[in-house]
Design a protein around this motif. Structure first.
Motif, PDB file in Angstrom:
ATOM      1  N   VAL A  12       0.378  -1.549   0.199  1.00  0.00           N
ATOM      2  CA  VAL A  12       0.092   0.676   0.141  1.00  0.00           C
ATOM      3  C   VAL A  12       0.920   1.072   0.241  1.00  0.00           C
ATOM      4  CG1 VAL A  12      -0.624   0.033   2.452  1.00  0.00           C
ATOM      5  CG2 VAL A  12      -2.053   1.187   1.393  1.00  0.00           C
ATOM      6  N   ARG A  13       0.282   2.549  -0.264  1.00  0.00           N
ATOM      7  CA  ARG A  13       1.139   4.070  -0.447  1.00  0.00           C
ATOM      8  C   ARG A  13       0.967   4.018   0.925  1.00  0.00           C
ATOM      9  NH1 ARG A  13       1.808   5.700  -5.903  1.00  0.00           N
ATOM     10  NH2 ARG A  13       2.833   7.303  -4.553  1.00  0.00           N
ATOM     11  N   ALA A  14       2.109   4.937   1.257  1.00  0.00           N
ATOM     12  CA  ALA A  14       1.904   5.541   2.488  1.00  0.00           C
ATOM     13  C   ALA A  14       0.517   6.438   2.253  1.00  0.00           C
ATOM     14  CB  ALA A  14       3.318   6.675   2.518  1.00  0.00           C
ATOM     15  N   GLY A  15      -0.226   6.433   3.566  1.00  0.00           N
ATOM     16  CA  GLY A  15      -1.311   7.418   4.046  1.00  0.00           C
ATOM     17  C   GLY A  15      -2.812   6.119   4.082  1.00  0.00           C
ATOM     18  N   GLY A  16      -1.892   5.212   3.479  1.00  0.00           N
ATOM     19  CA  GLY A  16      -3.302   4.083   3.205  1.00  0.00           C
ATOM     20  C   GLY A  16      -3.214   3.268   4.434  1.00  0.00           C
ATOM     21  N   SER A  17      -4.598   2.218   4.068  1.00  0.00           N
ATOM     22  CA  SER A  17      -5.039   1.877   5.153  1.00  0.00           C
ATOM     23  C   SER A  17      -5.039   0.362   4.703  1.00  0.00           C
ATOM     24  CB  SER A  17      -6.631   1.769   5.311  1.00  0.00           C
ATOM     25  OG  SER A  17      -6.458   3.269   5.912  1.00  0.00           O
ATOM     26  N   LEU A  18      -5.142  -0.955   5.477  1.00  0.00           N
ATOM     27  CA  LEU A  18      -4.929  -2.481   5.319  1.00  0.00           C
ATOM     28  C   LEU A  18      -5.059  -2.670   6.616  1.00  0.00           C
ATOM     29  CD1 LEU A  18      -1.427  -3.887   4.035  1.00  0.00           C
ATOM     30  CD2 LEU A  18      -3.618  -3.701   3.038  1.00  0.00           C
ATOM     31  N   ARG A  19      -6.422  -3.920   7.114  1.00  0.00           N
ATOM     32  CA  ARG A  19      -7.283  -5.000   7.748  1.00  0.00           C
ATOM     33  C   ARG A  19      -7.001  -6.147   7.282  1.00  0.00           C
ATOM     34  NH1 ARG A  19     -13.175  -6.807   8.592  1.00  0.00           N
ATOM     35  NH2 ARG A  19     -13.272  -5.995  10.846  1.00  0.00           N
ATOM     36  N   LEU A  20      -6.149  -6.341   8.804  1.00  0.00           N
ATOM     37  CA  LEU A  20      -5.439  -7.820   9.374  1.00  0.00           C
ATOM     38  C   LEU A  20      -6.679  -8.231  10.180  1.00  0.00           C
ATOM     39  CD1 LEU A  20      -1.083  -6.558  10.389  1.00  0.00           C
ATOM     40  CD2 LEU A  20      -3.000  -6.908   7.966  1.00  0.00           C
ATOM     41  N   SER A  21      -6.277  -9.798   9.535  1.00  0.00           N
ATOM     42  CA  SER A  21      -7.613 -10.447  10.365  1.00  0.00           C
ATOM     43  C   SER A  21      -6.601 -11.801  10.613  1.00  0.00           C
ATOM     44  CB  SER A  21      -8.110 -10.913   9.319  1.00  0.00           C
ATOM     45  OG  SER A  21      -9.398 -10.048   8.568  1.00  0.00           O
ATOM     46  N   CYS A  22      -6.958 -12.752  11.968  1.00  0.00           N
ATOM     47  CA  CYS A  22      -6.013 -13.070  12.669  1.00  0.00           C
ATOM     48  C   CYS A  22      -6.931 -14.918  12.702  1.00  0.00           C
ATOM     49  CB  CYS A  22      -5.124 -12.825  13.760  1.00  0.00           C
ATOM     50  SG  CYS A  22      -5.077 -14.610  14.782  1.00  0.00           S
ATOM     51  N   ALA A  23      -7.117 -15.268  11.875  1.00  0.00           N
ATOM     52  CA  ALA A  23      -7.770 -16.641  12.883  1.00  0.00           C
ATOM     53  C   ALA A  23      -7.738 -18.211  13.543  1.00  0.00           C
ATOM     54  CB  ALA A  23      -8.750 -17.199  10.971  1.00  0.00           C
ATOM     55  N   ALA A  24      -8.458 -18.106  14.836  1.00  0.00           N
ATOM     56  CA  ALA A  24      -7.808 -18.955  15.705  1.00  0.00           C
ATOM     57  C   ALA A  24      -8.775 -20.152  15.560  1.00  0.00           C
ATOM     58  CB  ALA A  24      -7.811 -18.544  17.114  1.00  0.00           C
ATOM     59  N   SER A  25      -7.643 -21.757  15.004  1.00  0.00           N
ATOM     60  CA  SER A  25      -9.023 -22.702  15.019  1.00  0.00           C
ATOM     61  C   SER A  25      -7.953 -23.524  16.055  1.00  0.00           C
ATOM     62  CB  SER A  25      -9.064 -23.210  14.042  1.00  0.00           C
ATOM     63  OG  SER A  25      -7.165 -23.571  13.711  1.00  0.00           O
ATOM     64  N   ARG A  26      -8.028 -24.512  16.651  1.00  0.00           N
ATOM     65  CA  ARG A  26      -8.285 -25.653  17.140  1.00  0.00           C
ATOM     66  C   ARG A  26      -7.106 -25.397  18.832  1.00  0.00           C
ATOM     67  NH1 ARG A  26      -7.893 -27.504  11.908  1.00  0.00           N
ATOM     68  NH2 ARG A  26      -5.422 -27.248  11.696  1.00  0.00           N
ATOM     69  N   LEU A  27      -7.634 -24.611  19.326  1.00  0.00           N
ATOM     70  CA  LEU A  27      -6.766 -23.868  20.239  1.00  0.00           C
ATOM     71  C   LEU A  27      -7.494 -24.875  21.197  1.00  0.00           C
ATOM     72  CD1 LEU A  27      -6.455 -20.291  20.613  1.00  0.00           C
ATOM     73  CD2 LEU A  27      -5.326 -21.676  19.777  1.00  0.00           C
ATOM     74  N   PRO A  28      -6.162 -24.895  22.523  1.00  0.00           N
ATOM     75  CA  PRO A  28      -7.217 -25.763  23.867  1.00  0.00           C
ATOM     76  C   PRO A  28      -8.100 -25.133  23.889  1.00  0.00           C
ATOM     77  CG  PRO A  28      -4.839 -25.239  23.993  1.00  0.00           C
ATOM     78  CD  PRO A  28      -4.714 -24.333  22.652  1.00  0.00           C
ATOM     79  N   TYR A  29      -8.612 -24.004  24.217  1.00  0.00           N
ATOM     80  CA  TYR A  29      -9.496 -23.881  24.600  1.00  0.00           C
ATOM     81  C   TYR A  29     -10.852 -22.651  23.593  1.00  0.00           C
ATOM     82  CZ  TYR A  29      -7.499 -24.814  29.448  1.00  0.00           C
ATOM     83  OH  TYR A  29      -6.733 -25.899  30.090  1.00  0.00           O
ATOM     84  N   GLU A  30     -11.207 -22.138  23.980  1.00  0.00           N
ATOM     85  CA  GLU A  30     -12.385 -21.204  22.880  1.00  0.00           C
ATOM     86  C   GLU A  30     -11.346 -19.613  23.032  1.00  0.00           C
ATOM     87  OE1 GLU A  30     -15.080 -24.014  22.109  1.00  0.00           O
ATOM     88  OE2 GLU A  30     -14.848 -21.692  21.113  1.00  0.00           O
ATOM     89  N   MET A  31     -11.614 -19.412  22.096  1.00  0.00           N
ATOM     90  CA  MET A  31     -10.417 -17.928  22.437  1.00  0.00           C
ATOM     91  C   MET A  31     -11.087 -17.045  22.705  1.00  0.00           C
ATOM     92  SD  MET A  31      -9.631 -15.590  18.621  1.00  0.00           S
ATOM     93  CE  MET A  31     -10.860 -14.153  19.059  1.00  0.00           C
ATOM     94  N   VAL A  32     -11.452 -16.884  23.487  1.00  0.00           N
ATOM     95  CA  VAL A  32     -12.390 -16.073  24.311  1.00  0.00           C
ATOM     96  C   VAL A  32     -12.056 -15.987  25.811  1.00  0.00           C
ATOM     97  CG1 VAL A  32     -13.939 -17.393  25.593  1.00  0.00           C
ATOM     98  CG2 VAL A  32     -14.013 -14.850  25.811  1.00  0.00           C
ATOM     99  N   VAL A  33     -10.734 -17.567  25.948  1.00  0.00           N
ATOM    100  CA  VAL A  33     -10.198 -16.817  27.055  1.00  0.00           C
ATOM    101  C   VAL A  33      -8.807 -16.944  27.519  1.00  0.00           C
ATOM    102  CG1 VAL A  33     -11.798 -19.157  28.188  1.00  0.00           C
ATOM    103  CG2 VAL A  33      -9.160 -19.345  27.072  1.00  0.00           C
ATOM    104  N   TYR A  34      -7.962 -16.263  25.796  1.00  0.00           N
ATOM    105  CA  TYR A  34      -7.194 -16.022  26.051  1.00  0.00           C
ATOM    106  C   TYR A  34      -7.092 -13.967  24.788  1.00  0.00           C
ATOM    107  CZ  TYR A  34      -5.836 -20.692  24.911  1.00  0.00           C
ATOM    108  OH  TYR A  34      -6.374 -22.307  24.629  1.00  0.00           O
ATOM    109  N   ASP A  35      -5.723 -13.649  25.823  1.00  0.00           N
ATOM    110  CA  ASP A  35      -4.926 -12.255  25.182  1.00  0.00           C
ATOM    111  C   ASP A  35      -4.697 -12.940  24.124  1.00  0.00           C
ATOM    112  OD1 ASP A  35      -3.778 -11.422  29.056  1.00  0.00           O
ATOM    113  OD2 ASP A  35      -5.809 -11.188  28.061  1.00  0.00           O
ATOM    114  N   MET A  36      -4.430 -12.169  23.078  1.00  0.00           N
ATOM    115  CA  MET A  36      -4.444 -12.060  21.631  1.00  0.00           C
ATOM    116  C   MET A  36      -3.627 -10.714  21.585  1.00  0.00           C
ATOM    117  SD  MET A  36      -5.472 -14.792  20.737  1.00  0.00           S
ATOM    118  CE  MET A  36      -5.638 -14.110  19.472  1.00  0.00           C
TER     119      MET A  36
END
Length: 120
Positions: A12-36
């Motif tokens: 992207v050019r300077a001044g622009g925007s991006l949106r990163l995503s992180c998908a969690a799967s098969r963690l020992p517990y539901e993602m809700v119990v983790y700090d991310m």
């Protein structure tokens, strides 16, 4: 096997925007119990903490990204996001997402990283 998978990187050019995503799967517990967290690394430099979001929704940002980046999470979808606005060339790095059970625990789970390149 436990997985965190990042997506949304690109160029992207300077001044622009991006949106990163992180998908969690098969963690020992539901993602809700983790700090991310989002981290980034440039070749030859140490990995840098960018933005954290606790299991309770509290956020913390590196000074270099405050006011430009926003971290959020959707525990129902087991996803975390990083909205990056007003990007600068110094934001160029490989961005990683990570998970830990709580403050004081290691960041035990890491994604493979996604490249963000900002051209001036």
């Amino acid at each position: 096997q436990e997985q965190l998978v990042e997506s949304g990187g690109g160029s992207v050019r300077a001044g622009g925007s991006l949106r990163l995503s992180c998908a969690a799967s098969r963690l020992p517990y539901e993602m809700v119990v983790y700090d991310m967290g989002w981290f980034r690394q440039v070749p030859g430099k140490e990995r840098e903490e960018v933005a954290l979001i606790s299991k309770g929704g509290s956020t913390n940002y590196a000074d270099s990204v405050k006011g430009r980046f926003t971290v959020s999470r959707d525990d129902a979808e087991a996803k975390m996001y990083l909205q990056m606005n007003s990007l600068k060339s110094e934001d160029t790095a490989v961005y990683y997402c990570a998970a830990r059970l709580s403050l004081g625990y290691d960041w035990s789970y890491w994604g493979q990283g996604t490249q963000v390149t900002v051209s001036s």
